[in-house]
Design a protein around this motif. Structure first.
Motif, short mmCIF file in Angstrom:
data_model
loop_
_atom_site.label_atom_id
_atom_site.label_comp_id
_atom_site.label_asym_id
_atom_site.label_seq_id
_atom_site.Cartn_x
_atom_site.Cartn_y
_atom_site.Cartn_z
N ALA A 1 0.82 -1.22 0.00
CA ALA A 1 0.00 0.00 0.00
C ALA A 1 0.85 1.27 0.00
O ALA A 1 0.34 2.37 -0.25
CB ALA A 1 -0.95 0.01 1.20
N LEU A 2 2.17 1.14 0.26
CA LEU A 2 3.05 2.30 0.19
C LEU A 2 3.19 2.81 -1.24
O LEU A 2 3.57 3.96 -1.46
CB LEU A 2 4.43 1.97 0.77
N ALA A 3 2.90 1.94 -2.19
CA ALA A 3 2.80 2.41 -3.59
C ALA A 3 1.46 3.12 -3.73
O ALA A 3 0.41 2.57 -3.40
CB ALA A 3 2.88 1.23 -4.54
N ASP A 4 1.48 4.36 -4.21
CA ASP A 4 0.24 5.14 -4.28
C ASP A 4 -0.06 5.53 -5.73
O ASP A 4 0.48 4.96 -6.68
CB ASP A 4 0.31 6.36 -3.37
N ASP A 5 -0.93 6.53 -5.91
CA ASP A 5 -1.37 6.94 -7.24
C ASP A 5 -0.23 7.48 -8.10
O ASP A 5 -0.37 7.59 -9.32
CB ASP A 5 -2.47 8.00 -7.13
N HIS A 6 0.88 7.85 -7.47
CA HIS A 6 2.02 8.37 -8.24
C HIS A 6 2.93 7.26 -8.78
O HIS A 6 3.81 7.54 -9.58
CB HIS A 6 2.84 9.33 -7.37
N THR A 7 2.70 6.03 -8.31
CA THR A 7 3.52 4.90 -8.75
C THR A 7 3.01 4.39 -10.10
O THR A 7 1.80 4.22 -10.27
CB THR A 7 3.46 3.77 -7.72
N PRO A 8 3.89 4.13 -11.06
CA PRO A 8 3.43 3.60 -12.35
C PRO A 8 2.59 2.34 -12.17
O PRO A 8 3.02 1.39 -11.50
CB PRO A 8 4.75 3.30 -13.09
N PRO A 9 1.39 2.31 -12.74
CA PRO A 9 0.47 1.19 -12.50
C PRO A 9 1.03 -0.17 -12.89
O PRO A 9 0.77 -1.16 -12.20
CB PRO A 9 -0.75 1.55 -13.36
N LYS A 10 1.79 -0.24 -13.97
CA LYS A 10 2.33 -1.54 -14.37
C LYS A 10 3.36 -2.05 -13.36
O LYS A 10 3.47 -3.26 -13.14
CB LYS A 10 2.96 -1.46 -15.77
#
Length: 288
Positions: free
Chosen positions: A16-25
């Motif tokens: 969950a530390l990956a958020d909307d700014h992280t590349p989706p792929k």
């Protein structure tokens, strides 16, 4: 709450530390690498040791367990790459580089390594003095001088001692699991080290046995890789029967190495159940 539930929740919090700014792929590749998991024996071992040592900071123990599992998942992503095993499947599904491409597999493995230490640091506020020993123990299991990276690098050398290779490539994370479990609970890790050493070596022997004799459909990954790639294998060096007997001896040592503690009997039962899962009866019969 059982160990598996605690581990899955800790891993979900980590991802969950990956958020909307992280590349989706990239996020998709990370989730593919981590979920669904295998036996999760390394983080279970970490939590079991923490519990035996009092588990006075469950959040830190869960972070240590998650960090170790993230490092394990990262090692599998990198191990499957074309420059190493070129494995098409992992856990019965396409490996990360087959599903998302080599670039995202390299970046995904790197991200999981970094994430493991982020998770650890974020959980240490309650007992900050425990962070440094935990980082040192878990970091050593992943890097140098005797961690996963060193173990994998032995494959690039003209000669390698089988025991050294096994202890580094596979055993290091098991040692980290037992040591970090004690450290997360503020206990002396020394009595728990031998358990991790014996289990780690046994797991690599079991992997060698299954690479020779297991059904790839049941194993969830290709077999025969060690012979095809010219890597050290206990069955090739010792013979199939002696390798199975060596595995049994190591698992007996692991059971004997469990210190007297609350829940020691359940701990021994966990190790014995793993022994039967790793080298099931049908494989053991081949060694008779």
């Amino acid at each position: 709450m059982d160990f598996r539930t605690r581990i899955e929740r800790a891993l979900e919090r980590a991802l969950a530390l990956a958020d909307d700014h992280t590349p989706p792929k990239l996020v998709a590749a990370l989730r593919h690498a981590v979920f669904p998991g295998g036996a999760r024996i390394r983080p279970q071992l970490c939590l079991a040791v923490a519990g035996a040592c009092g588990d006075d900071d469950p959040a830190l123990a869960e972070a240590a367990a998650a960090a170790i599992e993230l490092l394990h998942c990262a090692s599998l992503v990198h191990d499957d790459l074309p420059c190493f095993d070129d494995a098409a499947t992992r856990r019965g599904r396409p490996s990360v580089h087959k599903a998302y491409g080599e670039r995202l597999a390299v970046l995904g493995g790197d991200a999981l390594i970094v994430l493991s230490f982020q998770v650890l640091a974020l959980a240490a506020a309650g007992h900050p003095r425990r962070l440094s020993p935990l980082v040192c123990s878990i970091g050593a299991s992943a890097g140098l001088p005797v961690g996963i990276v060193a173990g994998q690098a032995w494959e690039c050398e003209p000669r390698v001692a089988l025991l050294e290779y096994q202890r580094q490539k596979t055993g290091s994370l098991f040692v980290a699991a037992t040591v970090a479990g004690a450290q997360a609970a503020g206990a002396d890790p020394t009595p728990w080290r031998r358990l991790g050493e014996a289990l780690g070596e046994a797991y690599q022997i079991a992997d060698d046995i299954r690479d020779v004799a297991a059904d790839p459909a049941q194993l969830g990954k290709p077999v025969g890789q060690d012979k095809a790639l010219g890597r050290p294998n206990a069955c090739a060096e010792l013979g199939f029967g002696p390798a199975v007997r060596y595995f049994d001896r190591l698992m007996d040592e692991a059971v004997a190495a469990i210190p007297e503690c609350p829940g020691a009997e359940q701990f021994r039962a966990l190790v014995q159940a793993e022994s039967a899962r790793l080298v099931p009866a049908e494989l053991a019969r081949l060694a008779a």
